[in-house]
Write an enzyme that holds these catalytic residues in place. Structure first.
Site, mmCIF file in Angstrom:
data_model
loop_
_atom_site.group_PDB
_atom_site.id
_atom_site.type_symbol
_atom_site.label_atom_id
_atom_site.label_comp_id
_atom_site.label_asym_id
_atom_site.label_seq_id
_atom_site.Cartn_x
_atom_site.Cartn_y
_atom_site.Cartn_z
ATOM 1 N N ARG A 36 1.062 -1.339 0.023
ATOM 2 C CA ARG A 36 0.031 -0.095 -0.003
ATOM 3 C C ARG A 36 1.082 1.404 -0.114
ATOM 4 O O ARG A 36 0.506 2.186 -0.649
ATOM 5 C CB ARG A 36 -0.845 -0.208 1.243
ATOM 6 C CG ARG A 36 -2.102 1.044 1.177
ATOM 7 C CD ARG A 36 -3.026 0.563 2.177
ATOM 8 N NE ARG A 36 -2.491 0.683 3.332
ATOM 9 C CZ ARG A 36 -3.460 0.600 4.672
ATOM 10 N NH1 ARG A 36 -4.548 -0.012 4.460
ATOM 11 N NH2 ARG A 36 -2.835 0.763 5.699
ATOM 12 N N LYS A 48 -2.802 6.484 1.275
ATOM 13 C CA LYS A 48 -2.651 6.859 2.660
ATOM 14 C C LYS A 48 -1.498 7.994 2.705
ATOM 15 O O LYS A 48 -0.467 8.032 3.040
ATOM 16 C CB LYS A 48 -2.104 5.802 3.560
ATOM 17 C CG LYS A 48 -2.956 5.705 4.893
ATOM 18 C CD LYS A 48 -2.608 4.579 5.585
ATOM 19 C CE LYS A 48 -3.146 4.402 6.996
ATOM 20 N NZ LYS A 48 -4.587 4.688 7.127
ATOM 21 N N GLU A 73 -16.549 6.029 3.430
ATOM 22 C CA GLU A 73 -15.905 5.576 4.832
ATOM 23 C C GLU A 73 -15.850 6.731 5.658
ATOM 24 O O GLU A 73 -16.420 7.679 5.349
ATOM 25 C CB GLU A 73 -14.423 5.040 4.406
ATOM 26 C CG GLU A 73 -13.451 6.078 3.890
ATOM 27 C CD GLU A 73 -12.141 5.404 3.798
ATOM 28 O OE1 GLU A 73 -11.747 4.565 4.783
ATOM 29 O OE2 GLU A 73 -11.614 5.756 2.809
#
Ligand SMILES: *Cc1c(COP(=O)(O)O)cnc(C)c1O
Length: 341
Positions: free
Chosen positions: A82, A184, A220
């Site tokens: 990620r 992220k 989310e």
């Protein structure tokens, strides 16, 4: 291994500078070998890419002491992957995945005296992060970077049981359809601060963000993915290109299907459907699952049948199975647990 003398069960979720951290520098087109250091400060150019244009991304994961007293980390390869995806989107150099996992293990090993003992509910939180450290005044990628990993012990997320939280449907957007919601990046958090402070001031624990384009589908929260349980025990999670792919959520979906024999679906979830679900939870590394008891949509309240006192029954099973796997009480799927030697 002699442990630090800390009241493990009563430390909060805060930063405490401890022992050693990993640092690697990127210069002239390559990463150096990296070092461990006791220095908890960073010195960079006043014109660093991270300071001027927020060129930075991070990861979050934990090291645990298992019931048979081993120190382990959970699926670190997925964090490495990620971070690679985040770096590619932010025009930052990738830190090689094998080296990422090696550095994680090094940091945990060097701070083994700070890995909370089994049974305390506390864990050692690990924060890998990268930022542009070289000067940029015109808008462009930095030419120099630092990759670091520090560790800090964190207490049990739920003290005295997991109380369901109340969330609000936010009037702000978290992520644009072709933006950076799926990585992220620090910038996603900078712009979420006003929304979360607003929600807190209004008495809510968290924000539910809807898709920015149509405001009809559930995305989310600021830092956790949604899981919903239908009245016939199906586990559903929203699918969208602007959701951050939570490793906890992906693991829980696997656990639901392969350990609990539940039907699972990753698909678009219309906000309209939410009132018909039986349970709702937020998943991420920090809490594994936080149960949601109530959602406020501009004064309109949606109560889940699981109530405001405890986790719903399926949410609880998911929580107990995944934490059981992480703590070594339940056999893990191949490759999920990396033991620190
Ligand atoms: C980190 C993060 C999550 C949770 O991901 P995990 O890998 O499960 O910790 C969910 N949503 C956002 C926006 C995040 O930044």
């Amino acid at each position: 291994m002699k442990k630090q003398n800390i009241d493990w069960s009563n430390i909060g979720f805060g930063y405490m500078p401890i022992g050693e951290r990993f640092v690697s520098y990127y210069k002239d087109g390559k990463w150096d070998n990296g070092i461990m250091t006791t220095d908890s400060t960073v010195t960079i150019s006043e014109c660093a890419g991270v300071l001027q244009y927020a060129q930075t991304c991070f990861e979050g994961m934990k090291a645990y002491t298992t019931c048979d007293n081993k120190i382990v980390v959970f699926r670190p390869e997925l964090n490495a992957q990620r971070m690679e995806d985040s770096c590619n989107r932010l025009e930052m150099p990738v830190f090689p995945k094998e080296k990422f996992v090696e550095a994680i293990c090094k940091v945990v090993k060097a701070n083994a005296d700070y890995v909370p003992p089994y049974g305390t509910g506390a864990t050692l939180y690990l924060r890998p992060y990268m930022y542009g450290s070289g000067p940029v005044i015109g808008v462009k990628p930095s030419s120099e970077y630092e990759f670091r990993i520090f560790a800090t012990p964190v207490g049990p997320y739920f003290k005295g049981g997991a109380k369901p939280i109340t969330i609000k449907v936010s009037d702000f957007d978290r992520a644009a359809p072709h933006g950076t919601g799926h990585i992220k990046a620090g910038l996603n958090y900078a712009m979420s601060l006003h929304a979360i402070v607003t929600a807190h001031n209004e008495g809510f624990d968290e924000n539910m963000y809807l898709d920015a384009a149509t405001r009809t589908n559930v995305e989310e929260t600021g830092g956790a993915n949604f899981l919903f349980i239908t009245k016939d025990n199906k586990v559903i999670t929203p699918k969208s290109n602007s959701i951050l792919p939570s490793i906890t959520r992906r693991s829980l979906m696997y656990v639901a299907e392969h350990y609990l024999g539940l039907e699972v679906e990753e698909r678009e979830v219309a906000f309209e459907e939410v009132k018909d679900f039986a349970e709702c939870g937020l998943c991420g590394t920090a809490a594994v699952i936080s149960p949601v008891g109530k959602i406020n949509d501009h004064g309109n309240e949606i109560y889940f049948p699981s109530g405001m006192d405890e986790m719903g029954p399926i949410t609880r099973k998911l929580y107990e199975t995944l934490t059981g796997i992480q703590m070594g009480k339940i056999e893990a799927p191949e490759g999920w647990i990396t033991e620190i030697e």
